[in-house]
Write a protein that holds these residues in place. Structure first.
Motif, short mmCIF file in Angstrom:
data_model
loop_
_atom_site.label_atom_id
_atom_site.label_comp_id
_atom_site.label_asym_id
_atom_site.label_seq_id
_atom_site.Cartn_x
_atom_site.Cartn_y
_atom_site.Cartn_z
N GLY A 5 22.45 -0.74 13.51
CA GLY A 5 23.79 -0.16 13.46
C GLY A 5 23.80 1.10 12.63
N ARG A 6 24.99 1.59 12.33
CA ARG A 6 25.13 2.86 11.62
C ARG A 6 25.88 2.70 10.30
N MET A 7 25.94 1.48 9.79
CA MET A 7 26.43 1.23 8.44
C MET A 7 25.25 1.00 7.53
N SER A 8 25.31 1.55 6.31
CA SER A 8 24.32 1.22 5.30
C SER A 8 25.00 0.45 4.17
N ASP A 54 21.99 9.23 10.18
CA ASP A 54 22.09 7.96 10.89
C ASP A 54 23.00 6.95 10.20
N THR A 55 23.58 7.33 9.06
CA THR A 55 24.54 6.46 8.36
C THR A 55 25.94 7.04 8.52
N ASP A 56 26.82 6.29 9.19
CA ASP A 56 28.19 6.75 9.40
C ASP A 56 29.15 6.20 8.35
N VAL A 57 28.85 5.04 7.78
CA VAL A 57 29.70 4.42 6.77
C VAL A 57 28.81 3.78 5.71
N ILE A 58 29.20 3.93 4.45
CA ILE A 58 28.50 3.29 3.33
C ILE A 58 29.39 2.17 2.81
N ILE A 59 28.84 0.96 2.73
CA ILE A 59 29.62 -0.15 2.19
C ILE A 59 28.81 -0.81 1.08
N GLY A 60 29.51 -1.57 0.24
CA GLY A 60 28.78 -2.21 -0.84
C GLY A 60 29.59 -3.24 -1.59
N TYR A 61 28.84 -4.11 -2.27
CA TYR A 61 29.40 -5.07 -3.22
C TYR A 61 28.81 -4.75 -4.58
N LEU A 62 29.67 -4.43 -5.54
CA LEU A 62 29.21 -4.07 -6.88
C LEU A 62 29.88 -4.95 -7.93
N GLU A 63 29.12 -5.28 -8.94
CA GLU A 63 29.67 -5.98 -10.10
C GLU A 63 29.88 -5.03 -11.26
N LEU A 96 36.27 2.59 10.55
CA LEU A 96 35.79 3.89 10.07
C LEU A 96 34.50 4.30 10.77
N GLU A 97 33.72 3.31 11.18
CA GLU A 97 32.43 3.60 11.81
C GLU A 97 32.60 4.23 13.19
N ASN A 98 33.68 3.86 13.89
CA ASN A 98 33.75 4.21 15.30
C ASN A 98 34.98 4.97 15.74
N GLN A 99 36.07 4.90 15.00
CA GLN A 99 37.33 5.48 15.47
C GLN A 99 37.57 6.87 14.90
N PRO A 100 38.21 7.75 15.67
CA PRO A 100 38.55 9.08 15.14
C PRO A 100 39.63 8.98 14.07
N LEU A 101 39.76 10.00 13.26
CA LEU A 101 40.78 10.00 12.21
C LEU A 101 42.13 10.38 12.81
N ASP A 159 31.85 -3.08 21.89
CA ASP A 159 30.84 -2.19 22.45
C ASP A 159 31.33 -0.75 22.50
N ALA A 160 32.65 -0.59 22.60
CA ALA A 160 33.24 0.76 22.65
C ALA A 160 33.71 1.24 21.28
N GLY A 161 33.45 0.44 20.26
CA GLY A 161 33.82 0.85 18.91
C GLY A 161 35.25 0.58 18.52
#
Length: 697
Positions: free
Chosen positions: A151-154, A203-212, A287-292, A423-425
């Motif tokens: 995919g395109r999320m990191s 190749d990364t469209d969205v950055i996500i994370g879990y932080l403490e 956020l990964e697939n839809q226009p703003l 499949d279409a985002g």
């Protein structure tokens, strides 16, 4: 790729501690790598000739690898990393635990690890890490049970267990990732490094994370601000409560800062904060697939009245608005819908709507220039084909190029339609409120990309005078300054009432006679900060009564606390509180983000009403101005109920000047100007107290 390309696109990986022993971490990592990795895997184990049929080497220095994954006891892990550095290996992932999270001995070992990594310029992940993944090269260098879909999320996480749970769920949902990193103890590489890396990664469209926790809040804000101009970042930050913060600390050795600091810092960084795992992925998927969206106005098209009302409520609770349709759109709806339908927003196509009627309504809504985005909301009926509705929604979204969130409610019959949408985002949400949250995240990110970050204003100030005043705290047990700190504010151009601190009744009388009108008198003692609680403040004292007032204030202080240090009494010009608004401007130095500024309604109500807002210093003029708008009492400053507007510009400048003061002097741990009285004619800091760090001074 960015600077960490060696980690995410290696051609040859060494596994130090590779083994075939059942149930071992070394075996799990070998199996995961051999399953799909496109490059070579080299087992490192001096006691084995081969592992899984691959010739083993005795030491990591013989592996000729780009990345080394270290799975050996902590007592020898540092030596292995040193050997890797000597061999020129650029990337190292330390799976091994037993470092900073375990106590003083582990902390010492972690310090040695950092020293070695810095000496050899090693990009080191961990220690105490689950490992890393990168799907483009088939790399699963973890000991988790699941590999990630492409995919395109990191994704980064301080919890390895959270990664395993997310991947198990994501695989079932068909959600893929580009890179996955278990941060572990973040001895060398931390969240800022990976945000920077993925911000540079096409190749990364969205950055996500879990932080403490965030190690360096100032660096994170600076890094994320740049990245979020193009790439969205969505984070879950745990430890919002005191109990949660304590649990995070015991979990990974994180010293958790106040949640107010994280809330302010993440907002200033352009990060979208999610409160749950569900929100994290609801935002990330859209956020990964839809226009703003071009506007915040949403149209809801539904075949169910109740869920339509639910979506309307959710939009009302968000930053979004229900769209008002043009006359042309209303006419088109009138033609497309039966008389019992609703042509206004939310649009009700009625429960007996077939696919053609539903499609026509969605097409009309998307075609309205007043509509920024659309929620397609449906409940299953005998006359509606969910699969066809999904295909129509995809086609219409591509036609109009506006963001769409689907809310196809139901169970098993939804799954094929949800797959067509996915499949279409286009994300599908069961709950209308979740669809609204997703569109809200799109709107927030649009605003983030349009931000223009200003540099803070630099004022001409007297730093030397501040140094002299701060040095006067030398030797005090509590390192506090009360009203005697007025000189700091004056040195930084913050208006203060006329007055002086005196140490005799006669001197008090002399100062009072030099001030027009009656005066305010306050006991000055670093040991008595809440002066009004002991009668340590007298208001409206005439010249003739000043000497008696002086004696009475000192006597009250002595009776209240016999061993208190009495510096004297402050004789001060009276400030007209009736014509102004009492505000507070303060600062508390957060361990991660540094100086955390506070602004709010002040006076005696600050702790009761808690009407405050926060920013991490330094702040620009626009950020300071925004603080004056965010509190509930903001209308009071701008002339509510027939009052004359206060000098808001003066408040904004005071916030900026205080921001510069606490940025210039890290020794100031806490500072409160309370009240800062804002009148139509200007602002004045009536009282101040601060705490100083003697080691920083």
């Amino acid at each position: 790729m960015g600077e960490l390309s060696a980690l995410f696109a290696p051609e040859r990986i060494a596994v130090v501690g590779a083994t075939e022993r059942e149930g071992s971490v070394g075996r799990a990592i070998m199996q995961n790598l051999l399953d799909a990795f496109e490059g070579d895997v080299v087992p490192v184990n001096p006691g084995k000739a081969s592992v899984f049929g691959i010739t083993a080497v005795d030491g990591v220095g013989e592996a000729d690898a780009d990345v080394a994954v270290v799975v050996v006891p902590p007592e020898i892990a540092v030596d292995v990393v040193r050997e890797a550095g000597e061999a020129g290996i650029e990337g190292v992932v330390v799976i091994t635990a037993g470092f900073g999270e375990t106590g003083s001995e582990g902390a010492t070992r972690e310090a040695e690890l950092i020293e070695v990594a810095e000496a050899y310029d090693i990009d080191l992940v961990g220690p105490n890490s689950l490992g890393i993944m990168s799907t483009p090269v088939g790399m699963n260098a973890t000991f988790g049970p699941e590999n990630a879909l492409s995919g395109r999320m990191s994704f980064m996480s301080q919890s390895g267990a959270f990664i395993t749970a997310v991947l198990d769920w994501a695989n079932a949902e068909g959600i893929g990732f580009k890179d996955v990193v278990s941060l572990g103890n973040k001895a060398v590489l931390d969240e800022s490094d990976f945000v920077r890396e993925w911000g540079d990664d096409e190749d990364t469209d969205v950055i996500i994370g879990y932080l403490e926790g965030i190690d360096d809040g100032q660096e994170f804000i600076e890094t994320a601000r740049e990245v979020t101009q193009e790439t969205p970042i969505v984070l879950v930050k745990s430890g919002r409560t005191d109990a949660g913060a304590q649990a995070a600390s015991s979990h990974t050795g994180t010293i958790a800062g106040s949640d107010e600091a994280y809330e302010a810092g993440l907002e200033q960084a352009g990060v979208i904060r999610a409160e749950s795992v569900q929100e994290l992925f609801d935002a990330a998927r859209v956020l990964e697939n839809q226009p703003l969206p071009e506007t915040d106005d949403v149209a809801v098209v539904t075949n169910a009245g109740g869920p339509g009302v639910m979506s309307t409520d959710a939009i009302g609770d968000s930053r979004l608005s229900m769209a008002s349709f043009t006359d042309e759109t209303l006419d088109a709806f009138s033609e497309a819908l039966p008389a019992e339908g609703n042509i206004y927003n939310p649009v009700d196509v009625v429960g007996d709507a077939d696919n053609e009627r539903f499609r026509d309504a969605v097409d009309v809504a998307l075609g309205d220039d007043n509509v920024g985005s659309v929620i397609v909301l449906s409940c299953p009926t005998a006359v509606l084909d969910y699969g066809q509705l999904a295909a129509d929604t995809v086609e219409l979204q591509e036609k109009h190029r506006k963001p769409v969130a689907a809310c196809f409610m139901g169970g098993d019959r939804v799954e094929p339609a949800a797959e067509i949408l996915s499949d279409a985002g286009i994300p599908n949400y069961f709950d209308p409120a979740r669809a609204v949250f997703g569109l809200d995240a799109l709107s927030r990110f649009r605003d983030i990309t349009e931000r223009e970050y200003e540099s803070p204003t630099t004022f001409d100030v007297d730093r030397e005078r501040v140094r002299e005043i701060l040095s006067s705290v030398e030797g005090r047990a509590d390192n506090r300054l009360g009203v005697e700190a007025m000189g700091l504010l004056d040195a930084y151009g913050i208006p203060t009432p006329d007055g002086e601190i005196v140490d005799s009744p006669s001197e008090a009388r002399t100062v009072a006679e030099g001030i027009d009108g009656d005066v305010v008198m306050k006991i000055v003692s670093p040991d008595i900060l809440h002066k009004s609680d002991i009668g340590g403040v007298k208001v409206g004292v005439a010249d003739a009564d000043v000497e008696d007032a002086y004696e009475d204030l000192v006597s009250r202080a002595r009776n209240y606390q016999p061993d208190a240090t009495i510096i004297g009494v402050q004789v001060q010009e009276m400030v007209d509180l009736d014509s102004g608004v009492e505000t507070i401007v303060g600062m508390n130095r957060d361990p991660q983000f540094g100086p955390l500024l506070l602004f709010g309604l002040g006076g005696i109500f600050v702790e009761t009403l808690e009407d405050t807002t926060f920013r991490v210093a330094p702040v620009s003029e626009s950020e300071a101005e925004a603080m004056t708008r965010e509190i509930d009492a903001a209308p009071l400053l701008r002339g509510a109920r027939g009052r004359d507007p206060a000098d808001v510009a003066g408040v904004v400048e005071t916030i900026q000047r205080l921001s510069q003061l606490v940025t210039d002097f890290p020794s100031i741990l806490e500072l409160d100007i309370n009240p800062l009285v804002a009148t139509p004619d200007g602002v004045e800091a009536v009282d101040v107290r601060l705490t100083v760090d003697p080691d920083e001074r």
